[in-house]
Design an enzyme around this catalytic site. Structure first.
Site, PDB file in Angstrom:
ATOM      1  N   TRP A  63     -12.908  22.909  11.569  1.00  0.00           N
ATOM      2  CA  TRP A  63     -12.526  21.829  10.660  1.00  0.00           C
ATOM      3  C   TRP A  63     -13.539  21.741   9.542  1.00  0.00           C
ATOM      4  O   TRP A  63     -14.741  21.726   9.798  1.00  0.00           O
ATOM      5  CB  TRP A  63     -12.502  20.495  11.402  1.00  0.00           C
ATOM      6  CG  TRP A  63     -11.300  20.335  12.262  1.00  0.00           C
ATOM      7  CD1 TRP A  63     -10.390  21.305  12.594  1.00  0.00           C
ATOM      8  CD2 TRP A  63     -10.869  19.138  12.904  1.00  0.00           C
ATOM      9  NE1 TRP A  63      -9.430  20.792  13.405  1.00  0.00           N
ATOM     10  CE2 TRP A  63      -9.699  19.453  13.619  1.00  0.00           C
ATOM     11  CE3 TRP A  63     -11.352  17.855  12.946  1.00  0.00           C
ATOM     12  CZ2 TRP A  63      -9.006  18.511  14.363  1.00  0.00           C
ATOM     13  CZ3 TRP A  63     -10.677  16.904  13.684  1.00  0.00           C
ATOM     14  CH2 TRP A  63      -9.507  17.235  14.385  1.00  0.00           C
ATOM     15  N   THR A  76       0.858  -1.170   0.000  1.00  0.00           N
ATOM     16  CA  THR A  76       0.000   0.000   0.000  1.00  0.00           C
ATOM     17  C   THR A  76       0.900   1.226   0.000  1.00  0.00           C
ATOM     18  O   THR A  76       1.918   1.243   0.697  1.00  0.00           O
ATOM     19  CB  THR A  76      -0.967  -0.024   1.207  1.00  0.00           C
ATOM     20  OG1 THR A  76      -1.554   1.263   1.365  1.00  0.00           O
ATOM     21  CG2 THR A  76      -0.294  -0.398   2.497  1.00  0.00           C
TER      22      THR A  76
HETATM   23  P1  AMP Z   1      -6.751   1.772   0.469  1.00  0.00           P
HETATM   24  O1  AMP Z   1      -5.886   1.222   1.513  1.00  0.00           O
HETATM   25  O2  AMP Z   1      -6.004   2.294  -0.708  1.00  0.00           O
HETATM   26  O3  AMP Z   1      -7.814   0.814   0.071  1.00  0.00           O
HETATM   27  O4  AMP Z   1      -7.478   3.051   1.068  1.00  0.00           O
HETATM   28  C1  AMP Z   1      -8.231   2.979   2.237  1.00  0.00           C
HETATM   29  C2  AMP Z   1      -8.810   4.322   2.548  1.00  0.00           C
HETATM   30  O5  AMP Z   1      -9.804   4.676   1.573  1.00  0.00           O
HETATM   31  C3  AMP Z   1      -9.536   4.367   3.858  1.00  0.00           C
HETATM   32  O6  AMP Z   1      -8.668   4.502   4.945  1.00  0.00           O
HETATM   33  C4  AMP Z   1     -10.451   5.562   3.661  1.00  0.00           C
HETATM   34  O7  AMP Z   1      -9.756   6.771   3.876  1.00  0.00           O
HETATM   35  C5  AMP Z   1     -10.798   5.487   2.195  1.00  0.00           C
HETATM   36  N1  AMP Z   1     -12.119   4.855   2.044  1.00  0.00           N
HETATM   37  C6  AMP Z   1     -12.402   3.581   1.795  1.00  0.00           C
HETATM   38  N2  AMP Z   1     -13.742   3.386   1.709  1.00  0.00           N
HETATM   39  C7  AMP Z   1     -14.323   4.586   1.939  1.00  0.00           C
HETATM   40  C8  AMP Z   1     -15.672   5.060   2.017  1.00  0.00           C
HETATM   41  N3  AMP Z   1     -16.725   4.268   1.829  1.00  0.00           N
HETATM   42  N4  AMP Z   1     -15.858   6.372   2.288  1.00  0.00           N
HETATM   43  C9  AMP Z   1     -14.828   7.211   2.475  1.00  0.00           C
HETATM   44  N5  AMP Z   1     -13.541   6.822   2.409  1.00  0.00           N
HETATM   45  C10 AMP Z   1     -13.282   5.533   2.152  1.00  0.00           C
END
Ligand code: AMP
Length: 547
Positions: free
Chosen positions: A450, A188
């Site tokens: 914020w 990641t």
């Molecule tokens: P990743 O590790 O690239 O899959 O990213 C994960 C991040 O995506 C999470 O920590 C959130 O910040 C964001 N994320 C995932 N799902 C959602 C959602 N339904 N709404 C808002 N942010 C999300």
């Protein structure tokens, strides 16, 4: 340890470790003839899938792969990817799903860090691998994956995937081993530093799969995935195992369609021709699907789309739903395998007309079974369940990465105080529905207040001429930070700063946002920068604005 009662097993009793091989048992039993489809190139039955997984296990063994080794895979979403999801961990090796959208230097870093032994590489990625080959420190061989006529390469190949399968036996007795063995690994990319490796064990993937079967399949208002559905992933398989759904679909014996390289028009054609009923993707990809030529000419009635990876704006959700798509939101992250939350609709929500359901459907959702989720303030105390108080989401569940590979310090930060810290700021209401307001690092701090960049994006997206939008904080001498909105206009429509200010002023007048939330700057662009998994790249936007 508490003195609980433990009864020793009977002689010969079998403990049944939770292993990925068991996920394969039922699909072929229920639906031996159901199809696995690879774009417009190939289709075969579950019976063949099972056979090919055994052949692949033999081919990998013949190529020298042993238990504990790591096999890297660079491919588009394909039937081969699905076969590797099973065969590699089933012989006790670790599958490294390489993020092919990273820069060559980052791919090199991840492959060396993962200590990859064998590399399975699609012809399209040969130039990438040839470029870094001299600096790969652990790789012992390469196997090529070919769709068309083979091309020349200087890589030392141990074979070609299809011929290796043809030559291999279709018998393989998959052994039992410790369910805590690592099955998959991927990287990641954070906002700073090198990519971080997250890893999942057989036990975790089995529990995640069983949980997702129930969560996606049984709750009212959201049977997203039943055994007669047709599934097509639109989240790359290298990214959190396409959210784990290929394992779920295989266990259920569902028809699966793997689209190869993502091209919006071909995705729409596959949807139509294969009669796809369930997919998942990030909102930016959904937008590409809706706006491509084929997308504009197609209705999507009944296509159940699970959106996650970033917040779903009301604008995109309305557009999709007007075309017949059924949208749901899910929340998770690479570190969490990923499933944490999903839209949950109660009787009263389902009684609402479709459009009125959207504000509920775009929320982050309710934690799914087995997920213990809290929202805590800076002191570590639970915030009030009032839908307003903000804090960080922390979680426990059986399927969370237990650290970052070979990085104790970052792993301990992630797991501070025994809870996995997501870095997401959210509120939770009295009914337990979570709403993410921002990544901690994306929240905009303006004069002591914020502002949620996600909320602003959603409000701006409601303007009919807005196709997509990203909001970040930019430095402001007086207020610390003020929002800046990067906007892509719908083709053929006109937009300017004044129009968007008037649009937002209505939300200020209605008390939804305060006037400081109106962006100081609007930038009209042709495209918004995206990350390697298609999300809005706020880090890059901030950097380019600062620079
Ligand atoms: P990743 O590790 O690239 O899959 O990213 C994960 C991040 O995506 C999470 O920590 C959130 O910040 C964001 N994320 C995932 N799902 C959602 C959602 N339904 N709404 C808002 N942010 C999300």
């Amino acid at each position: 340890m508490m003195a609980t009662k433990i009864i020793p097993p009977a002689e010969g009793a079998y403990a049944y470790p939770l292993l990925i091989k068991q996920l394969l048992l039922s699909g072929v039993r229920y639906e031996p003839g159901r199809e696995i489809v690879y774009a417009d190139k190939l289709r075969y039955s579950y019976q063949t899938l099972n056979q090919r997984i055994r052949r692949l296990a033999n081919a990998l063994t013949a190529a020298g792969v042993k238990a504990g080794d790591t096999v890297a895979l660079l491919d588009w979403d394909s039937h081969r990817y699905l076969e590797c999801f099973f065969a590699v961990p089933m012989i006790g090796a670790v599958l490294h799903t390489v993020n092919i959208r990273l820069s060559p230097e980052q791919v090199l870093y991840t492959m060396n860090h993962a200590e990859d032994d064998l590399v399975l590489v699609h012809d399209d990625f040969l130039p990438l691998v040839e470029q870094i080959q001299g600096r790969l420190t652990t790789v012992k061989g390469f196997m090529r994956l070919t769709d068309d006529a083979p091309v020349d390469t200087c890589l030392p190949m141990v074979g070609e995937y299809e011929s290796a399968l043809e030559e291999a036996s279709d018998q393989y007795a998959f052994p039992d081993f410790d369910e805590n063995s690592v099955a998959t690994l991927f990287y990641t990319t954070g906002t700073t530093g090198d990519p971080k490796g997250v890893y999942f064990t057989h036990r975790q993937l089995v529990l995640h799969t069983l949980n997702a079967v129930g969560t996606l399949g049984v709750y009212q208002g959201q049977p997203l995935l039943r055994s007669d559905d047709v599934y097509m992933p639109i989240t790359p398989m290298f990214h959190v195992h396409a959210w784990g759904v290929p394992y779920v679909a295989t266990l259920m014996g569902i028809k699966q369609v793997y689209p190869g390289r993502y091209e919006p028009n071909s995705l729409v054609r596959l949807y139509r021709e294969e009669k796809v009923t369930f997919s998942h993707c990030v909102p930016t990809i959904l937008q590409m699907i809706l706006n491509c030529e084929e997308g504009k000419a197609t209705r999507f009635d009944g296509w159940k789309m699970l959106l996650g990876g970033s917040a779903l704006t009301l604008g995109i959700a309305s557009e999709a739903s007007a075309k017949g798509m059924v949208v749901h939101a899910g929340y998770g992250m690479s570190e969490t395998c990923p499933l944490l939350c999903l839209t949950y609709l109660r009787d009263e929500d389902l009684a609402l007309p479709g459009e009125a359901q959207l504000p509920i459907r775009i929320k982050t959702g309710t934690p799914v079974p087995m997920v213990d989720l809290k929202i805590i303030d800076a002191n570590g105390d639970d915030v009030a369940h009032d839908g307003e108080s903000l804090g960080e989401i922390v979680v426990r569940a059986p399927w969370l990465t237990q650290g970052y590979l070979k990085d104790k310090e970052k792993g301990a930060e992630l797991w501070h105080n025994g809870w996995l810290h997501t870095g997401d700021m959210a509120s939770i209401d009295a009914l337990g529905c979570v709403e993410i307001k921002d990544r901690i690092k994306d929240v905009i701090k303006t004069g002591g207040e914020w502002i949620s960049s996600l909320e602003l994006e959603s409000l701006i997206s409601e303007h009919p001429a807005v196709m997509s939008v990203a909001v970040v904080g930019i430095v402001d001498e007086q207020w610390g930070e003020r929002p800046m909105a990067m906007v892509v206009c719908e083709p053929g429509q006109y937009l300017d700063r004044k129009l968007l200010e008037v649009h937002l002023q209505a939300f200020v007048d209605g008390g939804r946002i305060n006037k400081w939330a109106i962006p100081k700057q609007f930038k009209f662009v042709a495209e918004i920068p995206k990350t390697s998994v298609g999300k809005i790249n706020k880090k890059l936007i901030r950097e380019s604005e600062a620079g």
